[in-house]
Design a protein around this motif. Structure first.
Motif, PDB file in Angstrom:
ATOM      1  N   GLY A   1       0.556 -22.857 -21.498  1.00 33.28           N
ATOM      2  CA  GLY A   1       1.405 -21.754 -21.079  1.00 33.28           C
ATOM      3  C   GLY A   1       0.734 -20.757 -20.159  1.00 33.28           C
ATOM      4  N   ARG A   2      -0.566 -20.871 -19.972  1.00 31.97           N
ATOM      5  CA  ARG A   2      -1.290 -19.964 -19.077  1.00 31.97           C
ATOM      6  C   ARG A   2      -1.023 -20.345 -17.623  1.00 31.97           C
ATOM      7  NH1 ARG A   2      -7.614 -18.511 -18.970  1.00 31.97           N
ATOM      8  NH2 ARG A   2      -7.342 -16.521 -17.936  1.00 31.97           N
ATOM      9  N   SER A   3      -0.956 -19.354 -16.744  1.00 26.87           N
ATOM     10  CA  SER A   3      -0.662 -19.598 -15.331  1.00 26.87           C
ATOM     11  C   SER A   3      -1.753 -19.028 -14.439  1.00 26.87           C
ATOM     12  CB  SER A   3       0.659 -18.947 -14.935  1.00 26.87           C
ATOM     13  OG  SER A   3       1.716 -19.460 -15.682  1.00 26.87           O
ATOM     14  N   VAL A   4      -1.891 -19.628 -13.262  1.00 29.66           N
ATOM     15  CA  VAL A   4      -2.788 -19.118 -12.233  1.00 29.66           C
ATOM     16  C   VAL A   4      -2.009 -19.068 -10.924  1.00 29.66           C
ATOM     17  CG1 VAL A   4      -3.748 -21.398 -11.665  1.00 29.66           C
ATOM     18  CG2 VAL A   4      -5.042 -19.331 -11.122  1.00 29.66           C
TER      19      VAL A   4
ATOM     20  N   THR B   1      -1.337 -12.433 -14.071  1.00 32.21           N
ATOM     21  CA  THR B   1       0.101 -12.602 -14.258  1.00 32.21           C
ATOM     22  C   THR B   1       0.699 -13.391 -13.097  1.00 32.21           C
ATOM     23  OG1 THR B   1       2.232 -11.502 -14.512  1.00 32.21           O
ATOM     24  CG2 THR B   1       0.609 -10.347 -13.216  1.00 32.21           C
ATOM     25  N   ALA B   2       1.622 -14.272 -13.395  1.00 29.53           N
ATOM     26  CA  ALA B   2       2.283 -15.058 -12.350  1.00 29.53           C
ATOM     27  C   ALA B   2       3.399 -14.272 -11.692  1.00 29.53           C
ATOM     28  CB  ALA B   2       2.845 -16.348 -12.948  1.00 29.53           C
ATOM     29  N   LYS B   3       3.783 -13.123 -12.268  1.00 24.67           N
ATOM     30  CA  LYS B   3       4.859 -12.308 -11.699  1.00 24.67           C
ATOM     31  C   LYS B   3       4.529 -11.786 -10.306  1.00 24.67           C
ATOM     32  CE  LYS B   3       6.615 -10.649 -16.120  1.00 24.67           C
ATOM     33  NZ  LYS B   3       6.848  -9.463 -16.952  1.00 24.67           N
ATOM     34  N   ILE B   4       3.268 -11.788  -9.949  1.00 27.16           N
ATOM     35  CA  ILE B   4       2.833 -11.258  -8.667  1.00 27.16           C
ATOM     36  C   ILE B   4       3.071 -12.243  -7.513  1.00 27.16           C
ATOM     37  CG2 ILE B   4       0.439 -12.071  -8.710  1.00 27.16           C
ATOM     38  CD1 ILE B   4      -0.331  -9.238  -7.772  1.00 27.16           C
ATOM     39  N   ALA B   5       3.248 -13.516  -7.826  1.00 28.00           N
ATOM     40  CA  ALA B   5       3.332 -14.572  -6.808  1.00 28.00           C
ATOM     41  C   ALA B   5       4.361 -14.316  -5.708  1.00 28.00           C
ATOM     42  CB  ALA B   5       3.573 -15.925  -7.466  1.00 28.00           C
ATOM     43  N   PRO B   6       5.583 -13.866  -6.002  1.00 25.82           N
ATOM     44  CA  PRO B   6       6.560 -13.656  -4.923  1.00 25.82           C
ATOM     45  C   PRO B   6       6.150 -12.596  -3.902  1.00 25.82           C
ATOM     46  CG  PRO B   6       7.651 -13.649  -7.064  1.00 25.82           C
ATOM     47  CD  PRO B   6       6.176 -13.647  -7.314  1.00 25.82           C
ATOM     48  N   TYR B   7       5.205 -11.733  -4.263  1.00 22.25           N
ATOM     49  CA  TYR B   7       4.764 -10.664  -3.379  1.00 22.25           C
ATOM     50  C   TYR B   7       3.613 -11.087  -2.464  1.00 22.25           C
ATOM     51  CZ  TYR B   7       7.639  -7.969  -6.499  1.00 22.25           C
ATOM     52  OH  TYR B   7       8.700  -7.505  -7.236  1.00 22.25           O
ATOM     53  N   ILE B   8       3.017 -12.234  -2.764  1.00 28.26           N
ATOM     54  CA  ILE B   8       1.897 -12.723  -1.952  1.00 28.26           C
ATOM     55  C   ILE B   8       2.466 -13.740  -0.969  1.00 28.26           C
ATOM     56  CG2 ILE B   8      -0.353 -13.840  -1.975  1.00 28.26           C
ATOM     57  CD1 ILE B   8      -0.650 -12.925  -4.892  1.00 28.26           C
ATOM     58  N   THR B   9       2.788 -13.257   0.225  1.00 29.84           N
ATOM     59  CA  THR B   9       3.442 -14.092   1.227  1.00 29.84           C
ATOM     60  C   THR B   9       2.616 -14.159   2.505  1.00 29.84           C
ATOM     61  OG1 THR B   9       4.728 -12.211   2.014  1.00 29.84           O
ATOM     62  CG2 THR B   9       5.751 -13.611   0.339  1.00 29.84           C
ATOM     63  N   LYS B  10       2.834 -15.216   3.256  1.00 25.92           N
ATOM     64  CA  LYS B  10       2.118 -15.431   4.511  1.00 25.92           C
ATOM     65  C   LYS B  10       2.271 -14.216   5.421  1.00 25.92           C
ATOM     66  CE  LYS B  10       1.625 -18.637   8.331  1.00 25.92           C
ATOM     67  NZ  LYS B  10       2.051 -19.899   8.906  1.00 25.92           N
ATOM     68  N   GLY B  11       1.143 -13.747   5.938  1.00 24.18           N
ATOM     69  CA  GLY B  11       1.131 -12.605   6.836  1.00 24.18           C
ATOM     70  C   GLY B  11       0.876 -11.276   6.149  1.00 24.18           C
TER      71      GLY B  11
ATOM     72  N   GLU C   1       0.973   0.247  -0.560  1.00 27.07           N
ATOM     73  CA  GLU C   1       2.240   0.451  -1.245  1.00 27.07           C
ATOM     74  C   GLU C   1       1.956   1.030  -2.621  1.00 27.07           C
ATOM     75  OE1 GLU C   1       4.746  -3.222   0.710  1.00 27.07           O
ATOM     76  OE2 GLU C   1       4.187  -3.297  -1.368  1.00 27.07           O
ATOM     77  N   SER C   2       2.870   1.810  -3.099  1.00 30.38           N
ATOM     78  CA  SER C   2       2.711   2.412  -4.417  1.00 30.38           C
ATOM     79  C   SER C   2       2.782   1.324  -5.481  1.00 30.38           C
ATOM     80  CB  SER C   2       3.825   3.430  -4.637  1.00 30.38           C
ATOM     81  OG  SER C   2       3.830   3.835  -5.978  1.00 30.38           O
ATOM     82  N   SER C   3       1.903   1.408  -6.439  1.00 28.89           N
ATOM     83  CA  SER C   3       1.927   0.425  -7.527  1.00 28.89           C
ATOM     84  C   SER C   3       3.163   0.602  -8.389  1.00 28.89           C
ATOM     85  CB  SER C   3       0.664   0.531  -8.372  1.00 28.89           C
ATOM     86  OG  SER C   3       0.579   1.813  -8.930  1.00 28.89           O
ATOM     87  N   ASP C   4       3.862   1.777  -8.258  1.00 23.98           N
ATOM     88  CA  ASP C   4       5.098   2.015  -9.001  1.00 23.98           C
ATOM     89  C   ASP C   4       6.233   1.101  -8.524  1.00 23.98           C
ATOM     90  OD1 ASP C   4       3.752   3.971 -10.351  1.00 23.98           O
ATOM     91  OD2 ASP C   4       4.499   5.593  -9.079  1.00 23.98           O
ATOM     92  N   ASP C   5       6.125   0.587  -7.300  1.00 25.65           N
ATOM     93  CA  ASP C   5       7.166  -0.262  -6.727  1.00 25.65           C
ATOM     94  C   ASP C   5       7.092  -1.692  -7.234  1.00 25.65           C
ATOM     95  OD1 ASP C   5       7.879   1.953  -5.275  1.00 25.65           O
ATOM     96  OD2 ASP C   5       6.885   1.291  -3.432  1.00 25.65           O
ATOM     97  N   LEU C   6       5.993  -2.076  -7.838  1.00 22.96           N
ATOM     98  CA  LEU C   6       5.799  -3.449  -8.266  1.00 22.96           C
ATOM     99  C   LEU C   6       6.153  -3.597  -9.756  1.00 22.96           C
ATOM    100  CD1 LEU C   6       2.454  -4.160  -6.419  1.00 22.96           C
ATOM    101  CD2 LEU C   6       4.764  -4.735  -5.683  1.00 22.96           C
ATOM    102  N   PRO C   7       6.734  -4.720 -10.153  1.00 21.85           N
ATOM    103  CA  PRO C   7       7.215  -4.880 -11.531  1.00 21.85           C
ATOM    104  C   PRO C   7       6.153  -5.270 -12.548  1.00 21.85           C
ATOM    105  CG  PRO C   7       7.724  -6.843 -10.284  1.00 21.85           C
ATOM    106  CD  PRO C   7       7.094  -5.856  -9.328  1.00 21.85           C
ATOM    107  N   PHE C   8       4.879  -5.124 -12.252  1.00 18.41           N
ATOM    108  CA  PHE C   8       3.840  -5.538 -13.188  1.00 18.41           C
ATOM    109  C   PHE C   8       2.763  -4.503 -13.281  1.00 18.41           C
ATOM    110  CE2 PHE C   8       3.783  -7.732  -9.180  1.00 18.41           C
ATOM    111  CZ  PHE C   8       2.623  -7.284  -8.619  1.00 18.41           C
TER     112      PHE C   8
END
Length: 127
Positions: free
Chosen positions: A20-23, A55-65, A120-127
């Motif tokens: 269940g652990r993610s990278v 946390t894997a929740k960060i993945a959608p925020y790490i995008t090309k560019g 960016e403010s860390s308040d904007d991120l869901p984690f």
């Protein structure tokens, strides 16, 4: 710990293990500039393979560019390429990520030459 500001070269990928652990895996590039013996300015790209285990929740925020600031533990590895020559690989086990807004090309060409990248403010991120 190494501090690195770089640009993401491909969208992040999440790998989930049986326990269940993610990278989150992603690659970044940092351009390094130096002058050679003749005084000519040389640009060299340094690529890093990054892994983030928190946390894997960060993945959608790490995008090309995307410009990111990373704090982590570096390591070096090497494998033999198709041509039989050793290929060095730089890895970074990321402990902390700070996101920066992307700088638009129009802003880069502006006459005021101000740096418009801001964290960016860390308040904007869901984690």
């Amino acid at each position: 710990m190494q501090h690195l500001t770089a640009r993401v070269t491909q969208d992040a990928r999440v790998k989930t293990f049986e326990n269940g652990r993610s990278v989150v895996n992603f690659k970044v590039v940092k351009n390094r500039y130096y002058k050679n013996k003749e005084g000519k300015r040389i640009e060299q790209a340094e690529f890093f393979q990054c892994s983030y285990w928190r946390t894997a929740k960060i993945a959608p925020y790490i995008t090309k560019g995307q410009v990111v600031e990373l704090l982590g533990e570096p390591s070096a590895d090497c494998y033999i390429g198709i041509d039989g020559k050793p290929v060095p690989v730089m890895r970074l086990k990321v402990n902390e990520i700070i996101f920066h807004s992307a700088q638009k090309k129009a802003e880069e060409k502006s006459t005021d030459n101000t740096n418009k990248n801001t964290a960016e403010s860390s308040d904007d991120l869901p984690f």
